[in-house]
Motif scaffolding. Structure first.
Motif, mmCIF file in Angstrom:
data_model
loop_
_atom_site.group_PDB
_atom_site.id
_atom_site.type_symbol
_atom_site.label_atom_id
_atom_site.label_comp_id
_atom_site.label_asym_id
_atom_site.label_seq_id
_atom_site.Cartn_x
_atom_site.Cartn_y
_atom_site.Cartn_z
ATOM 1 N N ALA A 429 0.565 -1.203 -0.298
ATOM 2 C CA ALA A 429 0.002 -0.021 -0.022
ATOM 3 C C ALA A 429 0.553 1.316 0.161
ATOM 4 C CB ALA A 429 -1.213 -0.404 1.060
ATOM 5 N N VAL A 430 1.949 1.498 0.869
ATOM 6 C CA VAL A 430 2.579 2.369 1.356
ATOM 7 C C VAL A 430 3.743 2.546 -0.403
ATOM 8 C CG1 VAL A 430 4.822 3.204 2.390
ATOM 9 C CG2 VAL A 430 3.284 2.376 3.280
ATOM 10 N N LEU A 431 4.433 1.051 -0.748
ATOM 11 C CA LEU A 431 4.373 1.216 -2.024
ATOM 12 C C LEU A 431 3.446 2.036 -3.064
ATOM 13 C CD1 LEU A 431 7.102 0.467 -3.869
ATOM 14 C CD2 LEU A 431 6.568 -1.780 -4.154
ATOM 15 N N LYS A 432 2.355 1.843 -3.386
ATOM 16 C CA LYS A 432 1.386 1.919 -4.333
ATOM 17 C C LYS A 432 1.721 3.746 -4.418
ATOM 18 C CE LYS A 432 -3.000 1.865 -6.230
ATOM 19 N NZ LYS A 432 -4.207 0.650 -6.412
ATOM 20 N N VAL A 433 1.456 4.629 -3.528
ATOM 21 C CA VAL A 433 1.379 5.783 -2.887
ATOM 22 C C VAL A 433 2.715 6.182 -3.509
ATOM 23 C CG1 VAL A 433 1.272 7.498 -1.789
ATOM 24 C CG2 VAL A 433 -0.363 5.423 -1.385
ATOM 25 N N ALA A 434 4.018 5.539 -3.168
ATOM 26 C CA ALA A 434 4.668 6.278 -3.317
ATOM 27 C C ALA A 434 5.741 6.303 -4.807
ATOM 28 C CB ALA A 434 6.412 5.588 -2.418
ATOM 29 N N ASP A 435 5.244 5.261 -5.520
ATOM 30 C CA ASP A 435 4.783 5.447 -7.239
ATOM 31 C C ASP A 435 4.384 6.104 -7.447
ATOM 32 O OD1 ASP A 435 5.017 3.680 -9.492
ATOM 33 O OD2 ASP A 435 4.089 2.751 -9.562
ATOM 34 N N GLN A 436 3.234 6.491 -6.937
ATOM 35 C CA GLN A 436 1.709 7.394 -8.094
ATOM 36 C C GLN A 436 2.643 8.634 -7.816
ATOM 37 O OE1 GLN A 436 -1.318 7.076 -5.773
ATOM 38 N NE2 GLN A 436 -2.272 4.625 -7.231
ATOM 39 N N LYS A 437 3.661 9.314 -6.402
ATOM 40 C CA LYS A 437 4.283 10.582 -6.502
ATOM 41 C C LYS A 437 4.917 10.510 -7.384
ATOM 42 C CE LYS A 437 2.285 11.146 -1.816
ATOM 43 N NZ LYS A 437 2.903 11.589 -0.222
ATOM 44 N N MET A 438 5.955 9.259 -7.488
ATOM 45 C CA MET A 438 6.818 8.900 -8.257
ATOM 46 C C MET A 438 6.352 9.985 -9.872
ATOM 47 S SD MET A 438 8.765 7.822 -10.586
ATOM 48 C CE MET A 438 8.000 5.731 -10.762
ATOM 49 N N TYR A 439 5.760 9.170 -9.784
ATOM 50 C CA TYR A 439 5.410 9.289 -11.730
ATOM 51 C C TYR A 439 5.218 10.494 -11.675
ATOM 52 C CZ TYR A 439 2.163 8.854 -15.947
ATOM 53 O OH TYR A 439 2.386 8.888 -17.380
ATOM 54 N N LEU A 440 4.297 11.588 -10.967
ATOM 55 C CA LEU A 440 3.869 12.791 -11.406
ATOM 56 C C LEU A 440 4.984 13.607 -10.991
ATOM 57 C CD1 LEU A 440 0.277 12.921 -8.281
ATOM 58 C CD2 LEU A 440 0.368 12.577 -10.610
ATOM 59 N N ASP A 441 5.942 13.466 -9.603
ATOM 60 C CA ASP A 441 7.377 14.228 -9.959
ATOM 61 C C ASP A 441 7.639 13.843 -11.378
ATOM 62 O OD1 ASP A 441 9.265 15.113 -8.846
ATOM 63 O OD2 ASP A 441 10.466 14.000 -8.762
ATOM 64 N N LYS A 442 8.046 13.166 -12.189
ATOM 65 C CA LYS A 442 8.344 12.271 -12.968
ATOM 66 C C LYS A 442 8.092 13.181 -14.174
ATOM 67 C CE LYS A 442 10.196 8.669 -14.421
ATOM 68 N NZ LYS A 442 11.002 8.722 -14.808
ATOM 69 N N MET A 443 6.656 13.560 -14.707
ATOM 70 C CA MET A 443 5.830 14.152 -15.776
ATOM 71 C C MET A 443 5.845 16.178 -14.934
ATOM 72 S SD MET A 443 4.062 11.867 -16.937
ATOM 73 C CE MET A 443 5.968 11.576 -17.422
ATOM 74 N N SER A 444 5.745 16.010 -13.887
ATOM 75 C CA SER A 444 5.938 17.564 -13.442
ATOM 76 C C SER A 444 7.434 18.165 -14.078
ATOM 77 C CB SER A 444 6.000 17.230 -12.440
ATOM 78 O OG SER A 444 6.223 19.291 -11.518
ATOM 79 N N ARG A 445 8.824 17.224 -13.498
ATOM 80 C CA ARG A 445 10.161 17.319 -14.195
ATOM 81 C C ARG A 445 9.901 17.696 -16.145
ATOM 82 N NH1 ARG A 445 14.459 16.557 -11.263
ATOM 83 N NH2 ARG A 445 15.254 15.070 -13.142
#
Length: 449
Positions: A429-445
């Protein structure tokens, strides 16, 4: 000439036969030795896995039991001036029936046991003054002085029987007010642990050490396991002390039939060589599957990260002042390097990144290689402020150029942060949230460039 040759043949034929025979026997014994080593290695790996599973199950049972007391103690302190016996009895009844291992609850105001649930079977305990109990008072006094909860026992009970007692001292404005005691039925708790861990391949023993430093109080199992050189001993921290668990393989010797079969096969030299190669390759493959570390970066693998995350959760439940955080880090531009500069360059990037990450975290934090160019970082006992600083430094460190064959390789770092228990109660569960936030960070960058 013929006679000399004949004599020479007769002279050296037995010697050559002995050499050939000895060579085959030596090769056969080497094979047997390799098989025994493989057998022992596999047994040791299975033992470590069993020990880790047993420890995790015990910690889960403890956490579920001891968690009940923290809320109850806080409630009693808040309601100290308006406590009513019926109200306390209703609360204790609810908690009592929520766990099959609790024998009874006791609430002492000062040092006198004022409330007990259930009353039936515990009538002798109501009204007792702990200061008048020579068997229990030294431990209680130490708990009160330390101001910290402690699990003690096995302890003989005034009302009869034996139990583990989890005592929580309660303070109001820095002054001792009373003591909450939860008596745990040792027999049912240990039976539940045994049922969860039942197997014919392993045996285990448990003993405790309490806050008075009394060593080796036996809880269950053959206590001689703690002195056996073939046992694996580990420690579980509990409030006020620790438990020790010794585990051992039931069958530590390779079956005799395997030795006989191996020695029979060793008589055929070519077959032995072929079979040794096959078994060696198979053993290497099995060891690779059981390996706890990534072979390229030497970082912990997924399996080890999962185990350390469970341990981190247990620690966090005992110390909630700071957070437990998981960071998902993905390398931007890694595929381009692999495609343009080759896999050797990609390996250099991964190994360099792993080394840099290790230099940026504390010794008790965990870094794992999660996928091809993905890394997972587990931070325990850290504040939000310190975590922000660490994340900033991690990005700067990862994005520094890497020298390779006269030119520089550059990757970016997209990161996603999730915390326990806000974002989930298990690793997935924690990894899923971290993965989603990583993807948002990648798109933002990517959009920001």
């Amino acid at each position: 000439m013929f006679k000399i040759k004949s004599i020479s043949t007769k002279k050296f034929a037995p010697l050559v036969s002995i050499i050939v025979f000895t060579s085959i026997i030596v090769l056969g014994e080497l094979y047997i030795s390799a098989q025994e080593q493989e057998f022992l290695t596999r047994q040791n790996n299975n033992l470590l896995l069993y020990s880790s599973t047993l420890r995790s199950k015990i910690e889960q049972e403890f956490n579920a039991l001891l968690y009940l007391n923290s809320g109850l103690a806080s409630y009693l302190i808040v309601r100290k001036d308006t406590l009513q016996e019926k109200e306390i009895e209703d609360i204790l009844s609810l908690l009592f029936h929520s766990s099959q291992y609790i024998r009874n609850f006791g609430v002492a105001v000062g040092y006198r046991l004022t409330y007990v649930y259930p009353k039936k079977g515990n009538e002798n305990a109501i009204g007792l003054n702990y200061q008048e109990l020579p068997d229990q008072w030294p431990m209680i006094e130490k708990i009160v002085v330390s101001g910290r909860p402690a699990l003690v026992g096995p302890q003989k009970l005034v009302q009869g029987g034996v139990g583990l007692i989890y005592r929580v001292p309660m303070y109001i404005d820095g002054k001792y007010w009373g003591l909450l005691s939860t008596v745990i039925d040792v027999e049912s708790l240990l039976k539940a642990i045994a049922d969860l861990s039942q197997t014919q391949r392993f045996t285990y023993a448990i003993r405790s050490k309490n806050i008075l430093g009394i060593e080796g109080q036996p809880l269950t199992g053959d206590q001689s396991l703690f002195q056996s050189k073939d046992s694996f001993v580990q420690q579980i921290e509990i409030p006020g002390g620790h438990w020790q668990i010794a585990t051992k393989n039931m069958n530590s010797n390779q079956p005799l039939i395997l030795k006989i079969g191996s020695r029979t096969i060793s008589l055929l030299f070519a077959a032995v060589i072929a079979y040794m190669h096959y078994r060696l390759m198979k053993a290497q493959k099995e060891m690779a599957k059981l390996a706890m570390f990534d072979s390229l970066t030497e970082l912990p693998s997924r399996r080890l990260m999962d185990d350390r995350f469970k341990i981190a959760i247990a620690r966090h439940q005992r110390n909630r002042h700071k957070i437990c955080a998981l960071v998902f880090l993905d390398l931007d531009g890694f595929k381009k390097i692999n495609d343009s500069s080759g896999h050797k360059a990609g390996d250099i990037v991964l190994k360099t990144t792993a080394h840099r990450l290790q230099t940026m975290v504390r010794t008790y934090d965990t870094i794992a290689r999660w996928g091809g160019d993905e890394f997972l970082l587990l931070f325990e006992n850290i504040s939000h402020e310190d975590l922000e600083i660490v994340l900033h430094r991690l990005r700067e460190c990862v994005e520094k150029p890497i020298d390779f064959d006269g030119h520089q390789l550059i990757v970016g770092a997209s990161m996603g942060l999730a915390t326990y228990p806000e974002d989930g109660t298990d690793l997935d569960a924690v990894l899923k949230v971290a993965d989603q936030k990583m993807y948002l960070d990648k798109m933002s960058r990517k959009n920001g460039r």
